[in-house]
Design a protein around this motif. Structure first.
Motif, PDB file in Angstrom:
ATOM      1  N   PHE A 393       0.919  -1.134  -0.194  1.00 43.00           N
ATOM      2  CA  PHE A 393       0.060   0.131  -0.144  1.00 43.00           C
ATOM      3  C   PHE A 393       0.829   1.255  -0.021  1.00 43.00           C
ATOM      4  CE2 PHE A 393      -3.324   3.472   1.381  1.00 43.00           C
ATOM      5  CZ  PHE A 393      -4.612   2.425   0.759  1.00 43.00           C
ATOM      6  N   ASN A 394       0.900   2.229  -0.835  1.00 40.99           N
ATOM      7  CA  ASN A 394       1.421   2.959  -1.403  1.00 40.99           C
ATOM      8  C   ASN A 394       0.487   4.742  -0.495  1.00 40.99           C
ATOM      9  OD1 ASN A 394       3.350   5.640  -1.957  1.00 40.99           O
ATOM     10  ND2 ASN A 394       3.810   4.881  -3.780  1.00 40.99           N
ATOM     11  N   LEU A 395       1.454   4.783   0.930  1.00 45.53           N
ATOM     12  CA  LEU A 395       0.780   6.237   1.629  1.00 45.53           C
ATOM     13  C   LEU A 395       1.219   7.505   0.753  1.00 45.53           C
ATOM     14  CD1 LEU A 395       1.502   4.296   5.028  1.00 45.53           C
ATOM     15  CD2 LEU A 395      -0.737   4.795   3.804  1.00 45.53           C
ATOM     16  N   THR A 396       2.688   7.007   0.520  1.00 47.79           N
ATOM     17  CA  THR A 396       3.206   8.555  -0.216  1.00 47.79           C
ATOM     18  C   THR A 396       2.193   9.111  -1.064  1.00 47.79           C
ATOM     19  OG1 THR A 396       5.040   7.920   0.658  1.00 47.79           O
ATOM     20  CG2 THR A 396       5.591   9.936  -0.993  1.00 47.79           C
ATOM     21  N   ALA A 397       1.757   8.209  -2.339  1.00 50.88           N
ATOM     22  CA  ALA A 397       1.033   8.398  -2.905  1.00 50.88           C
ATOM     23  C   ALA A 397      -0.430   9.080  -3.136  1.00 50.88           C
ATOM     24  CB  ALA A 397       1.030   7.616  -4.196  1.00 50.88           C
ATOM     25  N   THR A 398      -1.046   8.574  -1.699  1.00 52.02           N
ATOM     26  CA  THR A 398      -2.414   9.316  -1.491  1.00 52.02           C
ATOM     27  C   THR A 398      -1.729   9.750  -0.831  1.00 52.02           C
ATOM     28  OG1 THR A 398      -2.338   6.508  -0.956  1.00 52.02           O
ATOM     29  CG2 THR A 398      -4.164   8.181  -0.973  1.00 52.02           C
ATOM     30  N   VAL A 399      -1.513  10.312   0.005  1.00 52.56           N
ATOM     31  CA  VAL A 399      -1.314  11.932   0.532  1.00 52.56           C
ATOM     32  C   VAL A 399      -0.831  13.047  -0.569  1.00 52.56           C
ATOM     33  CG1 VAL A 399      -0.607  13.075   2.775  1.00 52.56           C
ATOM     34  CG2 VAL A 399      -0.665  10.447   2.995  1.00 52.56           C
ATOM     35  N   SER A 400      -1.677  13.862  -0.961  1.00 47.70           N
ATOM     36  CA  SER A 400      -1.609  15.107  -1.607  1.00 47.70           C
ATOM     37  C   SER A 400      -0.523  16.489  -1.751  1.00 47.70           C
ATOM     38  CB  SER A 400      -2.316  15.244  -2.349  1.00 47.70           C
ATOM     39  OG  SER A 400      -3.808  15.724  -1.712  1.00 47.70           O
ATOM     40  N   ARG A 401      -1.214  16.883   0.049  1.00 46.71           N
ATOM     41  CA  ARG A 401      -1.293  17.822   0.441  1.00 46.71           C
ATOM     42  C   ARG A 401      -0.979  17.566   2.363  1.00 46.71           C
ATOM     43  NH1 ARG A 401      -5.007  23.146   0.848  1.00 46.71           N
ATOM     44  NH2 ARG A 401      -4.749  22.278  -2.116  1.00 46.71           N
ATOM     45  N   LYS A 402       0.666  17.928   2.893  1.00 45.09           N
ATOM     46  CA  LYS A 402       0.600  18.592   4.333  1.00 45.09           C
ATOM     47  C   LYS A 402       0.668  19.823   4.768  1.00 45.09           C
ATOM     48  CE  LYS A 402       3.982  14.967   3.937  1.00 45.09           C
ATOM     49  NZ  LYS A 402       5.321  14.226   3.733  1.00 45.09           N
ATOM     50  N   CYS A 403      -0.405  20.009   5.781  1.00 46.73           N
ATOM     51  CA  CYS A 403      -0.495  21.335   5.423  1.00 46.73           C
ATOM     52  C   CYS A 403      -0.015  21.772   7.550  1.00 46.73           C
ATOM     53  CB  CYS A 403      -1.306  22.562   5.618  1.00 46.73           C
ATOM     54  SG  CYS A 403      -3.406  20.944   6.138  1.00 46.73           S
ATOM     55  N   LYS A 404      -0.290  23.198   8.453  1.00 43.50           N
ATOM     56  CA  LYS A 404       0.191  23.038   9.394  1.00 43.50           C
ATOM     57  C   LYS A 404      -1.019  22.919  10.171  1.00 43.50           C
ATOM     58  CE  LYS A 404       4.410  25.654   8.638  1.00 43.50           C
ATOM     59  NZ  LYS A 404       4.584  27.139   9.170  1.00 43.50           N
ATOM     60  N   PHE A 405      -1.014  22.446  11.320  1.00 39.83           N
ATOM     61  CA  PHE A 405      -2.231  22.933  12.101  1.00 39.83           C
ATOM     62  C   PHE A 405      -3.415  24.690  12.078  1.00 39.83           C
ATOM     63  CE2 PHE A 405      -4.470  23.602  16.834  1.00 39.83           C
ATOM     64  CZ  PHE A 405      -4.924  22.857  16.254  1.00 39.83           C
ATOM     65  N   GLU A 406      -2.231  25.455  11.656  1.00 40.83           N
ATOM     66  CA  GLU A 406      -3.015  26.511  11.986  1.00 40.83           C
ATOM     67  C   GLU A 406      -3.825  26.855  10.429  1.00 40.83           C
ATOM     68  OE1 GLU A 406       0.281  27.007  15.355  1.00 40.83           O
ATOM     69  OE2 GLU A 406       0.541  26.717  12.780  1.00 40.83           O
ATOM     70  N   GLU A 407      -3.198  25.460   8.869  1.00 40.54           N
ATOM     71  CA  GLU A 407      -3.985  25.808   7.750  1.00 40.54           C
ATOM     72  C   GLU A 407      -5.250  25.265   8.118  1.00 40.54           C
ATOM     73  OE1 GLU A 407       0.205  27.366   5.715  1.00 40.54           O
ATOM     74  OE2 GLU A 407       0.370  24.340   6.282  1.00 40.54           O
ATOM     75  N   ALA A 408      -6.368  24.584   8.721  1.00 42.36           N
ATOM     76  CA  ALA A 408      -6.578  23.901   8.858  1.00 42.36           C
ATOM     77  C   ALA A 408      -7.877  23.230   8.005  1.00 42.36           C
ATOM     78  CB  ALA A 408      -7.258  22.242  10.459  1.00 42.36           C
ATOM     79  N   GLY A 409      -7.928  24.772   8.734  1.00 46.26           N
ATOM     80  CA  GLY A 409      -9.628  25.287   8.075  1.00 46.26           C
ATOM     81  C   GLY A 409      -9.396  25.339   6.608  1.00 46.26           C
ATOM     82  N   LYS A 410      -8.193  26.162   5.989  1.00 48.07           N
ATOM     83  CA  LYS A 410      -8.096  26.319   4.524  1.00 48.07           C
ATOM     84  C   LYS A 410      -8.170  25.146   3.879  1.00 48.07           C
ATOM     85  CE  LYS A 410      -6.883  28.968   0.676  1.00 48.07           C
ATOM     86  NZ  LYS A 410      -6.672  27.707  -0.035  1.00 48.07           N
ATOM     87  N   ALA A 411      -7.865  23.769   4.650  1.00 49.23           N
ATOM     88  CA  ALA A 411      -8.022  22.870   4.102  1.00 49.23           C
ATOM     89  C   ALA A 411      -9.207  21.646   3.266  1.00 49.23           C
ATOM     90  CB  ALA A 411      -6.939  21.814   4.638  1.00 49.23           C
ATOM     91  N   TYR A 412     -10.165  22.479   4.747  1.00 51.21           N
ATOM     92  CA  TYR A 412     -11.159  22.192   4.834  1.00 51.21           C
ATOM     93  C   TYR A 412     -12.272  23.021   3.769  1.00 51.21           C
ATOM     94  CZ  TYR A 412     -11.662  18.951   8.537  1.00 51.21           C
ATOM     95  OH  TYR A 412     -10.543  17.308   9.338  1.00 51.21           O
ATOM     96  N   GLN A 413     -11.431  24.182   2.881  1.00 48.62           N
ATOM     97  CA  GLN A 413     -12.539  24.831   2.214  1.00 48.62           C
ATOM     98  C   GLN A 413     -11.720  24.066   0.497  1.00 48.62           C
ATOM     99  OE1 GLN A 413     -10.649  29.023   3.411  1.00 48.62           O
ATOM    100  NE2 GLN A 413     -12.562  29.174   4.627  1.00 48.62           N
ATOM    101  N   ASP A 414     -10.827  23.710   0.604  1.00 46.21           N
ATOM    102  CA  ASP A 414     -10.161  23.539  -0.336  1.00 46.21           C
ATOM    103  C   ASP A 414     -10.498  21.939  -0.806  1.00 46.21           C
ATOM    104  OD1 ASP A 414      -8.590  25.392  -1.042  1.00 46.21           O
ATOM    105  OD2 ASP A 414      -6.494  24.435  -0.398  1.00 46.21           O
ATOM    106  N   LEU A 415     -10.853  20.813   0.445  1.00 43.27           N
ATOM    107  CA  LEU A 415     -11.574  19.974   0.315  1.00 43.27           C
ATOM    108  C   LEU A 415     -12.891  19.864  -0.262  1.00 43.27           C
ATOM    109  CD1 LEU A 415     -11.334  17.061   0.514  1.00 43.27           C
ATOM    110  CD2 LEU A 415     -12.461  17.237   2.760  1.00 43.27           C
ATOM    111  N   ASP A 416     -13.653  21.003   0.184  1.00 45.01           N
ATOM    112  CA  ASP A 416     -15.315  21.176   0.300  1.00 45.01           C
ATOM    113  C   ASP A 416     -14.823  21.561  -1.847  1.00 45.01           C
ATOM    114  OD1 ASP A 416     -18.002  21.791   0.061  1.00 45.01           O
ATOM    115  OD2 ASP A 416     -17.964  23.790   0.499  1.00 45.01           O
ATOM    116  N   LYS A 417     -14.121  22.751  -1.898  1.00 50.97           N
ATOM    117  CA  LYS A 417     -14.215  23.047  -3.394  1.00 50.97           C
ATOM    118  C   LYS A 417     -13.476  21.594  -4.646  1.00 50.97           C
ATOM    119  CE  LYS A 417     -12.518  27.197  -2.066  1.00 50.97           C
ATOM    120  NZ  LYS A 417     -11.499  28.859  -2.278  1.00 50.97           N
ATOM    121  N   GLY A 418     -13.521  20.858  -4.006  1.00 48.33           N
ATOM    122  CA  GLY A 418     -12.738  19.694  -4.677  1.00 48.33           C
ATOM    123  C   GLY A 418     -11.560  20.145  -5.200  1.00 48.33           C
TER     124      GLY A 418
END
Length: 429
Positions: A393-418
């Motif tokens: 199982f290739n974990l590295t290829a599946t994770v496409s973005r890493k972000c800081k704790f303070e950037e979590a809200g922005k990550a969910y916004q981007d997830l909502d946008k697809g």
């Protein structure tokens, strides 16, 4: 889309708090009682405390109500009870299930700390925790947590069906608590309780029931391994238990996000012959080939059902998996399977949404429609860790973005946008 606040945690107010911990870390009284007159269950005062030599409070990300921003708040240090472990969170995945809660599509108690896909380090064991658990997961151990946290004692857990744990659904999903009916999270400034979506993993520390945790070998990184607890865990439950994929099966996966791409990899590991990826984004479909897809279909430009039948010589697939949670793709999933085949539904959606099915086709052609929420933590999570450790199982290829704790809200916004192609992970380290 706006999102959430964070919380400060406080722990239970029981007199048993004064009993000695069974681990090398011990709790001690930090300050005087903090009385919370406004809390429903906080008529009993709670004590603030901290780990020996450690902090007395932490930060967490709090969801307050739909369309309000996620915010970072201070919490009292959470306290584990019997059969629970305190984990210093290292990474937490960004999942659509959290997003459904944040958008008000899935009812859940609020305010709450979201995040249910974690890795971390064991910091403390609750009093009276089984010595076997302490030996298996000692202080300092690296761990990964499953989002379905089995109690280990209910009717279903006793049969090995952790994915149907009565306590998990009755307490955590219905009330936002652990299995004594109480949260472990209390705001630092007011002492008010904050609820927990699974373990409330989008925080610097979290309390997790022992049966939801497995040891993570040093060879696997914290960040990428976080997705084992939900994206991979959900996919494995669908492919191993619901679909019961066999070597040579033809498989279609509709929706190639974090969970869908995990389904592709597990189908390949199980020896599927044809693996068809269906999505509306070319970038996701291109990545699907890395995860094992033998064919790709852009449903924006082609009739997905007709194309699946063309690829399979008119038969349809043995198993179709719906990983989006949309009425349209629900129907596509049931129409894509061969006679006697299985349509497996794993995508969550707006509470109360309905999916249509051709009843006569279902009856005459013996189509099986199966729901699947996740895997079985005690039995399956160790298997997933071995799959990742072996490189299957290739974990590295599946994770496409890493972000800081303070950037979590922005990550969910981007997830909502697809706009997140695979899986985003928040690094708490």
């Amino acid at each position: 889309m706006a999102f959430y606040r964070s919380l400060l945690i406080r722990n239970s107010r029981s007199s048993s708090w004064f009993s000695k911990s069974t681990t090398s870390f011990s709790y001690y009284l930090r300050r005087s009682l903090c009385h919370d007159a406004s809390s429903t269950s906080s008529d009993v005062s709670a004590k603030s405390y901290h780990l020996s030599g450690g902090p007395s409070y932490m930060r967490g990300a709090v969801f307050w109500e739909p369309n309000k921003p996620l915010t970072i708040e201070d919490f009292h240090m959470p306290r584990p009870k019997a059969g629970e472990l305190l984990i210093k969170t290292k990474a937490c995945g960004v999942c659509h299930s959290d997003l459904h809660v944040m958008k008000g599509e899935l009812p859940f108690s609020s305010p709450c700390v979201v995040g249910h896909e974690i890795t971390g380090e064991v910091v403390e064991h609750g009093p009276l925790t089984d010595p076997k658990t302490i030996k298996r997961l000692p202080v300092g151990a690296h761990v990964v947590g499953a989002f379905i946290m089995p109690c280990g004692n209910c009717f279903f857990c006793s049969k090995g069906q952790d994915d149907l744990c009565e306590s998990f659904f009755a307490y955590n999903r219905a009330k936002g608590t652990l299995y004594d009916g109480e949260t472990r999270l209390f705001l630092r400034n007011s002492g008010k309780p904050v609820y927990m979506y699974s373990m409330g993993g989008l925080a610097e520390y979290c309390v997790v029931p022992e049966h939801a945790l497995s040891a993570l070998p040093d060879s696997l990184p914290y960040t990428e391994s976080a997705i084992l607890g939900c994206a991979v865990f959900t996919a494995y439950g669908a492919m191993a238990h619901a679909a019961q994929v066999r070597p040579g099966d033809a498989i279609a996966v509709i929706g190639i996000g974090g969970v869908g791409s995990s389904c592709l990899q597990i189908a390949r590991a199980f020896g599927a012959s044809e693996i068809i990826a269906v999505d509306v984004q070319d970038e996701k479909l291109q990545n699907a080939k890395i995860f094992g897809a033998t064919h790709t279909i852009n449903a924006r430009h082609e009739d997905a059902v007709a194309k699946i039948r063309e690829i399979t010589g008119g038969m349809g697939v043995d198993v179709a998996v719906e990983a989006l949670g949309k009425p349209q793709t629900f129907l596509q999933c049931t129409q894509s399977v061969r006679d006697g085949g299985k349509a497996v539904m794993i995508g969550l959606t707006l509470s109360g949404a309905k999916g249509e099915v051709d009843i006569n086709h279902l009856v005459r052609r013996q189509i099986k429609v199966i729901g699947s929420y996740g895997a079985r933590a005690r039995h399956d999570l160790p298997k997933l860790i071995k799959l990742a450790e072996s490189g299957i199982f290739n974990l590295t290829a599946t994770v496409s973005r890493k972000c800081k704790f303070e950037e979590a809200g922005k990550a969910y916004q981007d997830l909502d946008k697809g706009s997140i192609v695979g899986r985003a992970v928040v690094e708490m380290m």
